[in-house]
Design an enzyme around this catalytic site. Structure first.
Site, PDB file in Angstrom:
ATOM      1  N   CYS A  36      -1.746  -0.144  17.041  1.00  0.00           N
ATOM      2  CA  CYS A  36      -2.461   0.975  17.668  1.00  0.00           C
ATOM      3  C   CYS A  36      -3.685   0.535  18.459  1.00  0.00           C
ATOM      4  CB  CYS A  36      -2.869   1.999  16.603  1.00  0.00           C
ATOM      5  SG  CYS A  36      -4.145   1.402  15.457  1.00  0.00           S
ATOM      6  N   CYS A  74      -2.426   5.361  12.702  1.00  0.00           N
ATOM      7  CA  CYS A  74      -1.702   4.168  13.139  1.00  0.00           C
ATOM      8  C   CYS A  74      -0.222   4.310  12.786  1.00  0.00           C
ATOM      9  CB  CYS A  74      -2.276   2.925  12.462  1.00  0.00           C
ATOM     10  SG  CYS A  74      -1.363   1.410  12.860  1.00  0.00           S
ATOM     11  N   LYS A 131      21.683 -19.586 -18.232  1.00  0.00           N
ATOM     12  CA  LYS A 131      20.899 -18.383 -17.947  1.00  0.00           C
ATOM     13  C   LYS A 131      21.376 -17.850 -16.594  1.00  0.00           C
ATOM     14  CE  LYS A 131      16.166 -16.665 -17.569  1.00  0.00           C
ATOM     15  NZ  LYS A 131      16.327 -16.052 -16.229  1.00  0.00           N
ATOM     16  N   ALA A 184       9.576 -18.148  -8.515  1.00  0.00           N
ATOM     17  CA  ALA A 184       8.587 -19.212  -8.716  1.00  0.00           C
ATOM     18  C   ALA A 184       7.169 -18.689  -8.498  1.00  0.00           C
ATOM     19  CB  ALA A 184       8.869 -20.375  -7.777  1.00  0.00           C
ATOM     20  N   SER A 236      13.110  -9.930 -24.065  1.00  0.00           N
ATOM     21  CA  SER A 236      13.081 -10.887 -22.969  1.00  0.00           C
ATOM     22  C   SER A 236      12.813 -12.259 -23.585  1.00  0.00           C
ATOM     23  CB  SER A 236      11.995 -10.513 -21.956  1.00  0.00           C
ATOM     24  OG  SER A 236      12.063 -11.341 -20.835  1.00  0.00           O
TER      25      SER A 236
END
Length: 661
Positions: A404, A429, A114, A33, A81
């Site tokens: 850190c 870090c 689907k 979504a 698609s």
């Protein structure tokens, strides 16, 4: 216009990250979504500002690039698609478009589930399975033939000795997922996230026995056959006679009212259906009309996918913490009471940045609405302010990195605008190092080394950065608890496979800010070798089409950093040798820059782009004095006006094809 440009750039950056995670890594970072919402916003901006649109952006293509770990296979016919519809009004608008093209021609619709899995293509010659490939980028996928042979619902020999290409979905049932997770919990193994990821990950196992153990299934939904087939519904009938399983609940519909009835029927049963499904595919049943309607970009005009609304639930935010990313960005994370949404239990969601928190006005203790689609990561949609008690606490961004303890900063952009994000600027870090290594190995495709193994190797003192990965030996790993000789061999083998990565992949793996896969490809193609890229000055970057001042600054800053210089040097010492990129193709369009605008009569923009590139040319998203030609079709927009103002030649499709002869 400036605001639209910035928003479109940000949307493209975000979409690229999520598209790569979904299509290439099978590890989605946002819900369907959320991704769909980003795509729709960008498409809307593209329509409003066609002069700023990029017709070659990922949302106008199919899927992602095939993974290097598998042999590539080329599809005989491109796997397409589908465009999505999120309301019945959009279905009605689609019908108006196709009926306008078809005129008085009568036709029917065909509706089918689907399914939420991994699309594959199966090639049969004289009735015998000879090859199976994933969708990949639509033209080239991954050869998964050996793994597909382990799936019991895929016939190895058809009931008829015909040559045919069958397409369908590899899925995992909800029951199988539950059974596997129950077993894995007892064995102390990591649980499978959802049916879609589980199916995709299982099919991509290098050991086909692992695929067999996952009990995957295949549902056929289309076929390409030399035999004439009148209706798409006839294809489903033919597939059944050949020995394939076709999903239930399909229907022929004579009009949109019947289509709506099918959509509503499936919505009622989908929660209890045995397989993940997020919508209904609707297409013109008459095959002869498919060719007449044609294809636009990545998707056919004759079909559309109706997607159900994301499921929502309410929960309570128990805490908001901060994660440190590989670039040092601090990302607020909402933790909430574990809640079931779309069939799985979730307990946290990213809040992205402090602006998002302020926009939602989300506080610790708030009741919130969350939603997710496709069984992936949720999002906080809104706060139910009516449920506040007065005890809720506002979130305050920490002044120091939570890992850190370095003071955090807001960086300035090229135009001196201040970022909404906060950063830890400490190069050492630990959190940044870990995430940089994870990004590095994932981009190169060392899939045997996941985040947990990275942390383990760091804890054991075996690695301090990604370059150390290439200095590991079997002896280093086999002695570690819960590793063993076999897993050590697999990891070292996977590392050795990527010691000579493609140049574009290598540049992308370095984690340079604002430099993703597309920009890395542009850089690799332009410079050819890593040495030329690494030693180029800023003006060389500025000269590359589609690279602006922000990317140039990121590139120069990264290379000037002493730690980054040592990291690259260390990679070469550890015998990592990126391949030189293929030389740019020469041809009639060599050194010519084209801009595409409008709808061409017969060519899609993707086809036109490929033709230009094959002839040695380049395609840009904007008109400038360096543009050689503007290739214009119907409704060209402001790019046409800009070309006339700058005196750039404007050509139509016929003139374009003459140039290529």
């Amino acid at each position: 216009m400036n605001a639209a440009t910035k928003r479109m750039e940000k949307l493209r950056t975000e979409i690229l990250l999520h598209a790569k995670a979904y299509y290439e890594l099978d590890a989605p970072t946002v819900s369907d979504a959320v991704y769909d919402s980003l795509v729709r916003e960008l498409q809307a901006l593209d329509r409003e500002h066609p002069e700023l649109a990029d017709p070659n952006f990922v949302i106008y293509r199919v899927g992602g690039k095939p993974l290097d770990a598998f042999v590539k296979t080329t599809h005989r016919t491109r796997m397409l698609s589908l465009n999505d519809a999120f309301s019945f009004e959009e279905i009605e608008a689609w019908e108006k478009r196709i009926t306008k093209l078809l005129g008085d021609t009568s036709f029917h619709y065909f509706c089918e589930l689907k399914l939420d899995g991994l699309a594959v293509s199966l090639l049969y010659e004289k009735g015998v399975l000879v090859r199976a490939g994933t969708r990949g980028d639509g033209s080239v996928g991954e050869d998964v033939t050996e793994n597909v042979r382990t799936i019991s619902t895929i016939p190895l020999q058809l009931t008829e000795p015909i040559t045919i290409e069958v397409r369908g979905e590899i899925v995992m049932s909800k029951r199988t997922l539950a059974d596997l997770n129950k077993r894995y919990a007892k064995e102390g193994k990591a649980l499978l996230a959802n049916t879609r990821n589980a199916a995709a990950g299982s099919l991509r196992q290098l050991d086909s026995r692992m695929t067999y153990e996952r009990n995957l299934e295949f549902f056929a939904w289309d076929a390409i056959s030399p035999e004439p087939i009148v209706l798409h519904s006839d294809i489903h009938a033919k597939l059944r006679t050949l020995g394939f399983v076709v999903a239930a609940h399909e229907a022929i519909a004579k009009n949109l009212d019947a289509v709506k009835g099918t959509i509503q029927k499936i919505e009622r049963i989908r929660e209890n259906y045995g397989y993940g499904t997020d919508g209904v595919v609707i297409q013109v049943d008459e095959r002869a009309l498919h060719e007449k309607l044609g294809i636009v970009g990545k998707a056919p005009r004759y079909a559309i996918a109706y997607k159900y609304a994301a499921e929502q639930a309410t929960t309570v935010v128990t805490d908001i913490t901060v994660n440190v990313g590989r670039t040092g960005v601090l990302t607020p994370l909402a933790h909430f009471v574990p809640t079931s949404v779309a069939g799985s239990t979730v307990s946290k969601a990213t809040l992205h940045n402090i602006d998002q928190i302020r926009r939602l006005d989300v506080r610790i203790g708030d009741s919130v609405v969350i939603q997710k689609a496709g069984d992936v990561i949720p999002e906080v949609v809104e706060v139910i302010t009516n449920l506040r008690t007065g005890k809720e606490k506002k979130f305050v961004m920490p002044t120091h990195c939570p890992v850190c303890k370095t003071p955090i900063v807001q960086k300035e952009g090229v135009n001196k605008e201040v970022s909404v994000a906060y950063f830890c600027v400490n190069q050492n870090c630990p959190a940044k190092k870990t995430r940089n290594i994870v990004h590095f190995v994932a981009t190169l495709g060392i899939y045997e080394i996941g985040p947990k193994i990275v942390e383990r190797l760091q804890d054991e003192g075996l690695i301090s950065d990604g370059a150390d990965i290439f200095a590991l030996t079997e002896a280093d790993l086999s002695g570690l608890e819960r590793f063993g000789e076999k897993s050590a061999q697999n990891i070292i083998r996977a590392i050795d496979v990527v010691r000579t990565p493609r140049l574009a992949l290598f540049i992308a793996s370095l984690g340079i800010s604002n430099v993703g896969s597309e920009t890395s490809l542009d850089l690799a193609t332009h410079f050819g070798t890593f040495e030329k890229f690494w030693n180029a000055d800023a003006s060389a970057f500025d000269a590359i089409v589609n690279i602006g001042p922000g990317v140039t600054k990121s590139l120069t800053d990264f290379r000037a950093n002493k730690d980054n210089q040592r990291f690259v040097e260390k990679l070469f010492i550890n015998n990592v040798k990126p391949k030189a990129a293929e030389k740019k193709k020469s041809g009639v369009c060599t050194d010519k820059i084209f801009v595409l605008t409008g709808t061409l009569p017969t060519l899609s923009r993707d086809d036109a782009k490929k033709m230009i590139q094959s002839a040695g040319g380049k395609v840009s998203g904007s008109v400038s004095k360096n543009t050689s030609y503007v290739l214009a079709g119907d409704n060209p927009g402001s790019k046409y006006d800009e070309a006339e103002k700058l005196g750039v030649p404007v050509i139509d499709e016929n003139e374009f094809l003459k140039i290529l002869k």
